[in-house]
Motif scaffolding. Structure first.
Motif, PDB file in Angstrom:
ATOM      1  N   PRO A   1       1.000  -1.183   0.126  1.00 28.86           N
ATOM      2  CA  PRO A   1       0.005   0.028  -0.123  1.00 28.86           C
ATOM      3  C   PRO A   1       0.744   1.205   0.044  1.00 28.86           C
ATOM      4  O   PRO A   1       0.574   2.335  -0.568  1.00 28.86           O
ATOM      5  CB  PRO A   1      -0.596  -0.074   1.481  1.00 28.86           C
ATOM      6  N   PHE A   2       1.829   1.122   0.762  1.00 32.63           N
ATOM      7  CA  PHE A   2       2.657   2.504   0.727  1.00 32.63           C
ATOM      8  C   PHE A   2       3.290   2.752  -0.787  1.00 32.63           C
ATOM      9  O   PHE A   2       3.611   3.908  -1.070  1.00 32.63           O
ATOM     10  CB  PHE A   2       4.191   2.175   1.726  1.00 32.63           C
ATOM     11  N   LEU A   3       3.518   1.799  -1.454  1.00 30.50           N
ATOM     12  CA  LEU A   3       3.989   2.039  -2.798  1.00 30.50           C
ATOM     13  C   LEU A   3       3.098   2.694  -3.842  1.00 30.50           C
ATOM     14  O   LEU A   3       3.578   3.555  -4.735  1.00 30.50           O
ATOM     15  CB  LEU A   3       4.500   0.666  -3.568  1.00 30.50           C
ATOM     16  N   SER A   4       1.755   2.540  -3.442  1.00 28.25           N
ATOM     17  CA  SER A   4       0.930   3.340  -4.282  1.00 28.25           C
ATOM     18  C   SER A   4       0.832   4.885  -3.843  1.00 28.25           C
ATOM     19  O   SER A   4      -0.210   5.592  -4.483  1.00 28.25           O
ATOM     20  CB  SER A   4      -0.600   2.402  -3.974  1.00 28.25           C
ATOM     21  N   LEU A   5       1.305   5.288  -2.913  1.00 24.67           N
ATOM     22  CA  LEU A   5       1.277   6.257  -2.233  1.00 24.67           C
ATOM     23  C   LEU A   5       2.328   7.385  -2.778  1.00 24.67           C
ATOM     24  O   LEU A   5       2.490   8.663  -2.625  1.00 24.67           O
ATOM     25  CB  LEU A   5       1.358   6.543  -0.806  1.00 24.67           C
ATOM     26  N   VAL A   6       3.412   6.934  -3.587  1.00 21.09           N
ATOM     27  CA  VAL A   6       4.560   7.705  -4.148  1.00 21.09           C
ATOM     28  C   VAL A   6       4.663   7.683  -5.599  1.00 21.09           C
ATOM     29  O   VAL A   6       4.297   6.470  -6.035  1.00 21.09           O
ATOM     30  CB  VAL A   6       5.807   7.302  -3.394  1.00 21.09           C
ATOM     31  N   THR A   7       5.332   8.258  -6.259  1.00 23.59           N
ATOM     32  CA  THR A   7       5.733   8.416  -7.557  1.00 23.59           C
ATOM     33  C   THR A   7       7.110   7.932  -8.028  1.00 23.59           C
ATOM     34  O   THR A   7       7.972   7.947  -7.312  1.00 23.59           O
ATOM     35  CB  THR A   7       5.478   9.810  -8.200  1.00 23.59           C
ATOM     36  N   GLU A   8       7.274   7.467  -9.305  1.00 20.84           N
ATOM     37  CA  GLU A   8       8.413   7.038  -9.544  1.00 20.84           C
ATOM     38  C   GLU A   8       9.473   8.327  -9.605  1.00 20.84           C
ATOM     39  O   GLU A   8      10.797   8.006  -9.184  1.00 20.84           O
ATOM     40  CB  GLU A   8       8.606   6.533 -11.009  1.00 20.84           C
ATOM     41  N   ALA A   9       9.155   9.242  -9.824  1.00 20.38           N
ATOM     42  CA  ALA A   9       9.841  10.585  -9.880  1.00 20.38           C
ATOM     43  C   ALA A   9      10.359  10.690  -8.338  1.00 20.38           C
ATOM     44  O   ALA A   9      11.616  11.183  -8.166  1.00 20.38           O
ATOM     45  CB  ALA A   9       9.158  11.679 -10.401  1.00 20.38           C
ATOM     46  N   GLU A  10       9.580  10.530  -7.363  1.00 22.97           N
ATOM     47  CA  GLU A  10       9.875  10.797  -5.927  1.00 22.97           C
ATOM     48  C   GLU A  10      11.154   9.911  -5.546  1.00 22.97           C
ATOM     49  O   GLU A  10      11.979  10.122  -4.766  1.00 22.97           O
ATOM     50  CB  GLU A  10       8.691  10.776  -5.215  1.00 22.97           C
ATOM     51  N   LEU A  11      10.746   8.749  -5.968  1.00 26.10           N
ATOM     52  CA  LEU A  11      11.802   7.628  -5.512  1.00 26.10           C
ATOM     53  C   LEU A  11      13.156   8.008  -6.368  1.00 26.10           C
ATOM     54  O   LEU A  11      14.266   7.483  -5.532  1.00 26.10           O
ATOM     55  CB  LEU A  11      11.447   6.179  -6.122  1.00 26.10           C
ATOM     56  N   HIS A  12      13.399   8.236  -7.517  1.00 21.78           N
ATOM     57  CA  HIS A  12      14.510   8.401  -8.141  1.00 21.78           C
ATOM     58  C   HIS A  12      15.073   9.790  -7.597  1.00 21.78           C
ATOM     59  O   HIS A  12      16.294   9.971  -7.670  1.00 21.78           O
ATOM     60  CB  HIS A  12      14.113   8.752  -9.633  1.00 21.78           C
TER      61      HIS A  12
END
Length: 347
Positions: free
Chosen positions: A116-127
Motif C-alpha cells: 500500500p505504501f508504494l501506491s502513495l509515491v511516484t516513480e519520480a519521488e523515488l528517483h
C-alpha cells in the motif's frame, strides 16, 4: 526557511520534549547488517540510542537483513553480521528488556506494508532520493526494483510500530521526509492510522576511516568493535601515512595522519589538534602507537562484556526471539488497522 533549517528547529524542540516527557515517544532506529559494527557506528549512532533508552524512550532497533540485498548479490555472511551486531549492542549497553531488537525478515506484516505504501509515491519521488542515487553509483549495476523502493521500505520500518521519532544525520533527512509524506497521504486517503514521525538530528561526529574517508564497512577502513586488541593494532599500523615527521591535523592534505588523530581524539575525548601539538616531531610511528593505546583502552570494557555475552550460546537467539515476537505483535496490529482502513477485511 529551507527544509534543513526547519528540521534543525524541530529537532531542537524535540530535545526539550524528550527530556520532559520521554514516554510520549517511540523510536525506530537500526542498520543494514552488511558487515561488523565499527567505531563509526559506536560514536555515530549507538551512543545516542543508549542515551535515549536511558531517558525512557521506547525503542525499536531493526537489523534490516532484507535490505542487505538492495545493492549486492549475496547474503552469505548476514547471519554472522546479525549475531555480531547483537553482541555489540548488548556490550555497549542496549537492554533487550527496554529496546526491541529484531530482524527485518522475521516480521512479515511489516514487509506487507510496502505494497500500500508504494501506491502513495511516484516513480519520480523515488528517483530523487539521494541514497538511491549514491547506492546505485556505488554498485556499478543496473537499478533494481528493490533499490528503487528502498526509501519506501524504510518508511514501513518506521511506521509498522507507529514510530514517531527517528534519530538521523543530515544525510538521511530525505528518508524521513518521504516517510512523513507517506504517513500523511495514507491518513488523508484512508483515515488516521499513522503518526507523522519527526527526525531527531544527531550531533554526533562523522568518524573518519583510517584512509581519511568516512569510516565504512564497504571501504575496508574501519576498526570493528569486535576486533581483538592485536587485530586493532595491526589495522592501525597498516594506515598509510606520509614521510613528514611533524604531526599536524590537516584532513585535506594529510588524510592518514588526520584520521589517526581524529580516532585517537574521539577515544581520548581530546581535540586532535592538541594531540598533534603534543606529538610534535615524533613522527607517524609515535602517532600510531598512541592511537593503538587509545582505541584499545577505550574498547577494553566493551570487549570484555562482549566476550561474556558470546560465552552464553543461547543468548543471541533469545534476544532475537523476544524482539521478533514483540515486533510481530506490533506489525500485526498495525497491518490489521491498515486493512480495516482500506476496506480489505472480509471475514
Amino acid at each position: 526557511m529551507d527544509s534543513f533549517s526547519v528540521a534543525e528547529r524541530r529537532s531542537a524542540e524535540l530535545v526539550h520534549d524528550i527530556a520532559k516527557t520521554p514516554k510520549r515517544f517511540r523510536m525506530l532506529t537500526g542498520e543494514r547488517p552488511t558487515g561488523a559494527l565499527h567505531l563509526g557506528h559506536y560514536f555515530g549512532s549507538v551512543i545516542e540510542r543508549i542515551r535515549l533508552q536511558g531517558l525512557g524512550v521506547e525503542s525499536f532497533l531493526i537489523l534490516a537483513d532484507y535490505q542487505v540485498i538492495t545493492d549486492r548479490d549475496s547474503m552469505t555472511r548476514v547471519r554472522e553480521y546479525v549475531r555480531g551486531a547483537v553482541l555489540d549492542y548488548l556490550a555497549a549497553g542496549m537492554d533487550p528488556q527496554r529496546t526491541t531488537i529484531f530482524t527485518h525478515s522475521s516480521v512479515p506484516a511489516l514487509n506487507q506494508l510496502l505494497l500500500p505504501f508504494l501506491s502513495l509515491v511516484t516513480e519520480a519521488e523515488l528517483h530523487r532520493n539521494p541514497t538511491v542515487k549514491s547506492e546505485l553509483a556505488a554498485s556499478g549495476r543496473a537499478l533494481s526494483g528493490l533499490l528503487l523502493t528502498y526509501p519506501v521500505h524504510q518508511a514501513a520500518d518506521i511506521l509498522f510500530c507507529k514510530g514517531n521519532l527517528v534519530p538521523v544525520g543530515k544525510d538521511n533527512l530525505p528518508h524521513i521526509e518521504l516517510t512523513r509524506v507517506i504517513a500523511r497521504r495514507f491518513n488523508e486517503r484512508y483515515g488516521s492510522v499513522f503518526p507523522v514521525p519527526d527526525a531527531l538530528l544527531t550531533a554526533t561526529p562523522e568518524v573518519p576511516g583510517l584512509d581519511g574517508r568516512k569510516m565504512s564497512k564497504s571501504y575496508g577502513n574501519a576498526i570493528a568493535l569486535g576486533m581483538s586488541a592485536d587485530e586493532t593494532a595491526a589495522t592501525i599500523r597498516r594506515t598509510v601515512t606520509d614521510s613528514e615527521r611533524r604531526i599536524t591535523f590537516d584532513p585535506e592534505t594529510r588524510p592518514g595522519i588526520s584520521a589517526l588523530l581524529s580516532t585517537a581524539g574521539l577515544c581520548l575525548q581530546e581535540d586532535p589538534r592538541l594531540i598533534a601539538d603534543r606529538l610534535g616531531d615524533a613522527g607517524s610511528g609515535a602517532l600510531k602507537a598512541l592511537t593503538i593505546e587509545a582505541v584499545n583502552e577505550f574498547l577494553a570494557g566493551h570487549r570484555e562484556r562482549r566476550a561474556e555475552f558470546a560465552a552464553d550460546p543461547g543468548l543471541i537467539s533469545e534476544v532475537l526471539a523476544r524482539g521478533n515476537e514483540r515486533a510481530n505483535v506490533e506489525a500485526a496490529a498495525t497491518f490489521d488497522q491498515v486493512r480495516q482502513a482500506m476496506g480489505t477485511v472480509y471475514g
